[in-house]
Motif scaffolding. Sequence first.
Motif, PDB file in Angstrom:
ATOM      1  N   UNK A 116       0.844  -1.191   0.000  1.00 31.79           N
ATOM      2  CA  UNK A 116       0.000   0.000   0.000  1.00 31.79           C
ATOM      3  C   UNK A 116       0.881   1.244   0.000  1.00 31.79           C
ATOM      4  N   UNK A 117       0.781   2.031  -1.056  1.00 25.71           N
ATOM      5  CA  UNK A 117       1.564   3.261  -1.152  1.00 25.71           C
ATOM      6  C   UNK A 117       0.793   4.411  -0.511  1.00 25.71           C
ATOM      7  N   UNK A 118       1.508   5.436  -0.096  1.00 23.90           N
ATOM      8  CA  UNK A 118       0.864   6.619   0.443  1.00 23.90           C
ATOM      9  C   UNK A 118       1.586   7.850  -0.068  1.00 23.90           C
ATOM     10  N   UNK A 119       0.843   8.905  -0.247  1.00 20.71           N
ATOM     11  CA  UNK A 119       1.411  10.167  -0.690  1.00 20.71           C
ATOM     12  C   UNK A 119       0.543  11.283  -0.155  1.00 20.71           C
ATOM     13  N   UNK A 120       1.078  12.505  -0.195  1.00 18.82           N
ATOM     14  CA  UNK A 120       0.319  13.641   0.309  1.00 18.82           C
ATOM     15  C   UNK A 120       0.539  14.853  -0.584  1.00 18.82           C
ATOM     16  N   UNK A 121      -0.545  15.380  -1.108  1.00 23.72           N
ATOM     17  CA  UNK A 121      -0.496  16.659  -1.819  1.00 23.72           C
ATOM     18  C   UNK A 121      -1.386  17.608  -1.014  1.00 23.72           C
ATOM     19  N   UNK A 122      -2.634  17.757  -1.427  1.00 18.29           N
ATOM     20  CA  UNK A 122      -3.583  18.530  -0.618  1.00 18.29           C
ATOM     21  C   UNK A 122      -4.288  17.638   0.393  1.00 18.29           C
ATOM     22  N   UNK A 123      -4.194  16.333   0.205  1.00 17.16           N
ATOM     23  CA  UNK A 123      -4.797  15.382   1.130  1.00 17.16           C
ATOM     24  C   UNK A 123      -4.049  14.058   0.989  1.00 17.16           C
ATOM     25  N   UNK A 135      -0.108  12.072   8.000  1.00 13.47           N
ATOM     26  CA  UNK A 135      -0.724  12.755   6.866  1.00 13.47           C
ATOM     27  C   UNK A 135      -2.244  12.578   6.869  1.00 13.47           C
ATOM     28  N   UNK A 136      -2.726  11.567   7.581  1.00 16.67           N
ATOM     29  CA  UNK A 136      -4.171  11.345   7.663  1.00 16.67           C
ATOM     30  C   UNK A 136      -4.819  12.278   8.682  1.00 16.67           C
ATOM     31  N   UNK A 137      -4.187  12.418   9.850  1.00 15.80           N
ATOM     32  CA  UNK A 137      -4.799  13.140  10.966  1.00 15.80           C
ATOM     33  C   UNK A 137      -4.256  14.545  11.189  1.00 15.80           C
ATOM     34  N   UNK A 175      -9.580  16.297   7.598  1.00 14.28           N
ATOM     35  CA  UNK A 175      -9.317  16.142   6.172  1.00 14.28           C
ATOM     36  C   UNK A 175     -10.311  15.164   5.559  1.00 14.28           C
ATOM     37  N   UNK A 176     -10.529  15.317   4.249  1.00 15.36           N
ATOM     38  CA  UNK A 176     -11.496  14.455   3.563  1.00 15.36           C
ATOM     39  C   UNK A 176     -11.115  12.991   3.694  1.00 15.36           C
ATOM     40  N   UNK A 177      -9.816  12.692   3.594  1.00 11.80           N
ATOM     41  CA  UNK A 177      -9.370  11.299   3.707  1.00 11.80           C
ATOM     42  C   UNK A 177      -9.637  10.745   5.093  1.00 11.80           C
ATOM     43  N   UNK A 178      -9.454  11.573   6.133  1.00 10.00           N
ATOM     44  CA  UNK A 178      -9.716  11.130   7.499  1.00 10.00           C
ATOM     45  C   UNK A 178     -11.207  10.911   7.733  1.00 10.00           C
ATOM     46  N   UNK A 179     -12.023  11.809   7.186  1.00  7.79           N
ATOM     47  CA  UNK A 179     -13.469  11.653   7.335  1.00  7.79           C
ATOM     48  C   UNK A 179     -13.949  10.381   6.642  1.00  7.79           C
TER      49      UNK A 179
END
Length: 357
Positions: A72-79, A160-162, A174-178
């Motif tokens: 599972x990859x993860x990245x952060x731009x605006x979310x 990056x999630x919270x 953040x939208x991803x956290x919601x």
Amino acid sequence: MGPTLSQNAKTDHQHIRAGKNDRTLYLHIGLHKTGTSSLQSSLSKDRWRLQLLHGLKYFKKRYAGPNLNRMVSWSYTRDANFGIVEPVYETILQDLRKSKLNTIISSEDLSLLSDYDVSKLSAGLNDIFANIKIIIYLRRQDRMAVSLKSQGVKTPQQMILMGVEDAPLPIKLRASAETYLSYDKLYLRWSNAFPKAEIIIRIYHRSSLVGQDTVEDFYNLIGINCLRRKRILLNQSATEQESRLMWKLKRCGVSIQDLKKIWKNLPSSLQSEKFLPSKDEAISFMHKFSQSNKVLCDILGRSKLFDSNFDEYPESRDSGSIDMEYLGSCLQAANSIEGLSDNGKRIIDKLVRDLAL
């Protein structure tokens, strides 16, 4: 036929060598902070007992990471964005096809995947296994968010999630956290992608777990006696001072790679209390997900998911700050870490100079 729900710890107790067309997969997808590390540690220690005595293979490969996290990859731009790493995923499927045993996969990072990636995962796994049981442990959203935000000082995915605000709960969700904390969406994402699977929902709360423990509860679900060792406590939450420090460093621009090195070399904090919101803050946060929880209750045919006791939180929360003496000792320790990036060193040096003024 849609997915079924196992509200109790019921399962097929016969684990035998299976043919390709009748193999069973127990797919545990977390969630995070529900005893997953302890469970994975126990499954790893019991690998040969599970295989030799019960015909159950716990899937663990070095190339995939300790909990398939490298898939599972993860990245952060605006979310925050998460996705499947194709080469690792394809290699995992190849290895799964080689075995004839019923299989256990445990990876909490799978719960971060989008609808598209869950569907892709379904296509690969349904080609190998005739029966799939998806096991999900849910934790009340306020408790989950507090724990995730504290865990974020140690793991980039949760940071990056919270977010890194100086508060025990996300100030702006953040939208991803919601999405992550909307359990109705999680259930529908997996039930739609795996329409023939049995989805087993368990509530992560001591009173709801067999033996008041995730490890015993999971082993009971798959019909195996758990060899009770001393309870394993892994990935415990950071203290308030540790959390404030790491969030401050991230806000100042220290990279996640440098933060991981700094975390491993932090001096012990004299203050050992967890960073908790006030009772009203926790209730208000939990209220954001009341509709989501109601929808899931309706799907599952339950009257409620979680308890409504918030007495674990203080009546009020002191705004607080980082202890200057602790900050100084941490910065001094960080200055001596080998392998810190030039940018990380510059930021640490500036903080040291500011502290001396």
